[in-house]
Design an enzyme around this catalytic site. Structure first.
Site, PDB file in Angstrom:
ATOM      1  N   GLU A 106      36.438  39.875 -20.842  1.00 26.23           N
ATOM      2  CA  GLU A 106      37.437  40.895 -21.103  1.00 26.23           C
ATOM      3  C   GLU A 106      38.308  41.134 -19.881  1.00 26.23           C
ATOM      4  OE1 GLU A 106      36.028  44.262 -23.157  1.00 26.23           O
ATOM      5  OE2 GLU A 106      35.213  42.966 -24.718  1.00 26.23           O
ATOM      6  N   CYS A 137      42.769  44.520 -14.679  1.00 22.51           N
ATOM      7  CA  CYS A 137      41.339  44.567 -14.344  1.00 22.51           C
ATOM      8  C   CYS A 137      40.714  43.247 -14.790  1.00 22.51           C
ATOM      9  CB  CYS A 137      40.682  45.755 -15.050  1.00 22.51           C
ATOM     10  SG  CYS A 137      38.930  45.911 -14.696  1.00 22.51           S
ATOM     11  N   CYS A 144      26.515  40.628 -16.866  1.00 20.55           N
ATOM     12  CA  CYS A 144      26.213  41.047 -15.489  1.00 20.55           C
ATOM     13  C   CYS A 144      24.711  41.251 -15.345  1.00 20.55           C
ATOM     14  CB  CYS A 144      26.937  42.351 -15.154  1.00 20.55           C
ATOM     15  SG  CYS A 144      26.742  42.844 -13.421  1.00 20.55           S
ATOM     16  N   CYS A 148      23.379  48.358 -13.884  1.00 20.47           N
ATOM     17  CA  CYS A 148      23.706  49.769 -13.673  1.00 20.47           C
ATOM     18  C   CYS A 148      23.465  50.496 -15.004  1.00 20.47           C
ATOM     19  CB  CYS A 148      25.155  49.926 -13.223  1.00 20.47           C
ATOM     20  SG  CYS A 148      25.514  49.034 -11.697  1.00 20.47           S
ATOM     21  N   CYS A 151      26.350  51.487 -17.599  1.00 22.92           N
ATOM     22  CA  CYS A 151      27.373  50.475 -17.864  1.00 22.92           C
ATOM     23  C   CYS A 151      27.063  49.664 -19.124  1.00 22.92           C
ATOM     24  CB  CYS A 151      27.461  49.546 -16.661  1.00 22.92           C
ATOM     25  SG  CYS A 151      28.560  48.141 -16.931  1.00 22.92           S
ATOM     26  N   CYS A 371      36.388  52.140 -17.632  1.00 23.49           N
ATOM     27  CA  CYS A 371      35.357  51.667 -16.711  1.00 23.49           C
ATOM     28  C   CYS A 371      33.972  51.705 -17.348  1.00 23.49           C
ATOM     29  CB  CYS A 371      35.351  52.529 -15.464  1.00 23.49           C
ATOM     30  SG  CYS A 371      36.829  52.267 -14.517  1.00 23.49           S
TER      31      CYS A 371
HETATM   32  S1  SF4 Z   1      28.914  48.560 -13.283  1.00 25.84           S
HETATM   33 FE1  SF4 Z   1      28.308  47.087 -14.892  1.00 25.84          FE
HETATM   34  S2  SF4 Z   1      29.509  45.253 -14.498  1.00 25.84           S
HETATM   35 FE2  SF4 Z   1      29.606  46.510 -12.613  1.00 25.84          FE
HETATM   36  S3  SF4 Z   1      27.884  45.767 -11.333  1.00 25.84           S
HETATM   37 FE3  SF4 Z   1      27.072  47.466 -12.542  1.00 25.84          FE
HETATM   38  S4  SF4 Z   1      26.185  46.479 -14.387  1.00 25.84           S
HETATM   39 FE4  SF4 Z   1      27.561  44.985 -13.420  1.00 25.84          FE
END
Ligand code: SF4
Length: 380
Positions: A106, A137, A144, A148, A151, A371
């Site tokens: 994306e 962006c 990933c 986090c 996220c 975000c």
């Molecule tokens: S915010 Fe999401 S995309 Fe960014 S490092 Fe953390 S888990 Fe990965």
């Protein structure tokens, strides 16, 4: 959703051919030399791929047909393509970008136009332009691994690293769609899409070099955000100014205890280790390090958190600013939005402590472009 996604996962008929997009001028000259052509044809090829943004070999009009056919036997342009567009009421566009391998990432376009172009004497073909500057962006990985807790991308896990061409190609595809003219239009890049750029360091920096040296964008208009990968920050600190973007640290918590809960990567590289590494980056005049701070309702958005963040930022001794982002809700992510007024109050508390703080407007929330919301949500 499966059905919808399936149509983007298709094997390209050109799959066996090698992509030219992603090679720098030297690499392209080598390809050209192997085809028995003079070096200046390599420069023409770079110009066609990165400045004229051709999508196929047929578009390289500076090449004779015979040379295009010779190259086509072994190569394709191989730039990622915008496969689907989601448009927000605020003008933000979220793209599903299909790589030559057939998977998708994306990319987001955030215009910040003033709408005042029409009737002021600009060229006719500019009359529909509603933006003066914009931000793209960019994603660096498919999924990933950093996990986090707030996220949506984290839910995918890491599927694979993108190549330099696939990272830079997102930018060029969007520049092409938006008819951006380098040198005239103000376009900023943020490497804050899907993935952790510093866990795909070589491809990320390879993309930055392509975007600076071949596309013509300034590294001072680029910002890379990291969750705090210390070896990556140390490598980044050694990059020359000519190709080094600005640095943002995704902080998101006032102390190690809370940060380890919302960002488990903190257990490996706690805040002080990250700050030590950041202090190794020689900032340009007037450059500041950005601390990104997502406010999670009841978890990181209290006044005492703001005071603690102010102390933490002061202790680093860095020229720094704080970007505040109200957490964007996403399906299956167990947090709450900050309470009414909490973000403003947080900002004021930081300001009263002498810390520059900015509120990032949530963009494209309705299309999952904000975000922490990027997760190939094709249902939009
Ligand atoms: S915010 Fe999401 S995309 Fe960014 S490092 Fe953390 S888990 Fe990965």
């Amino acid at each position: 959703m499966r059905e919808k996604e399936a149509k983007f996962v298709q094997i390209s008929p050109d799959a066996a051919r090698k992509p030219l997009f992603g090679l720098d001028a030297v690499g392209l000259e080598k390809v050209i030399a192997e085809a028995g052509e003079p070096a200046w044809r390599g420069k023409q090829l770079a110009e066609a791929l990165y400045r004229q943004r051709v999508g196929g070999l047929d578009g390289i009009t500076t090449f004779p047909k015979t040379l295009r056919e010779k190259l086509a036997a072994e190569f394709e342009v191989g730039r990622p393509q915008i496969a689907q567009v989601f448009t927000s009421v605020d003008g933000t566009e979220r793209y599903l970008v299909e790589t030559p391998k057939g998977d998708t990432v994306e990319t987001v376009w955030m215009p910040e136009g003033d709408g005042g172009e029409t009737g002021d004497g600009t060229d006719a073909d500019e009359s529909d332009r509603t933006w003066h500057r914009a931000t793209i962006c960019v994603s660096s990985q498919v999924g990933c691994a950093v996990n986090c807790q707030f996220c949506l991308t984290a839910k995918l896990g890491l599927q694979r690293n993108l190549t330099a061409g696939e990272i830079a190609g997102q930018v060029v595809a969007v520049l092409d769609r938006q008819r951006v003219e380098i040198g005239r239009d103000r376009v900023n890049l943020v490497f804050m899409g899907m993935g952790e750029p510093f866990l795909n360091y070589d491809s990320f920096m390879g993309a930055v070099k392509l975007l600076v040296e071949e596309v013509g964008l300034s590294p001072q208009r680029m910002t890379v955000s990291t969750s705090g990968i210390v070896p990556g920050i140390e490598r980044f600190a050694a990059e020359p100014d000519a190709v080094r973007p600005k640095l943002a640290i995704s902080l998101n918590a006032p102390n190690d205890k809370v940060r380890s809960e919302v960002m488990p990567i903190n257990r490996k590289w706690p805040i002080e280790a990250v700050m030590d590494a950041v202090r190794g980056v020689r900032l340009r005049t007037k450059e500041r390090v950005t601390f990104e701070y997502v406010l999670l309702g009841g978890v990181t958005d209290r006044e005492q958190d703001a005071h603690e963040v102010a102390r933490l930022v002061r202790r680093t001794g860095l020229a720094a600013k704080v970007n505040l982002i109200a957490w964007n809700p996403g399906p299956g992510v167990p947090f709450e939005m900050p309470r009414e007024g909490a973000v403003e109050h947080f900002k004021k508390t930081l300001a009263a402590e002498g810390i520059s703080a900015y509120l990032r407007r949530p963009r494209g929330r309705d299309i999952y472009a904000a975000c922490g919301q990027l997760k190939r949500t094709v249902e939009g």
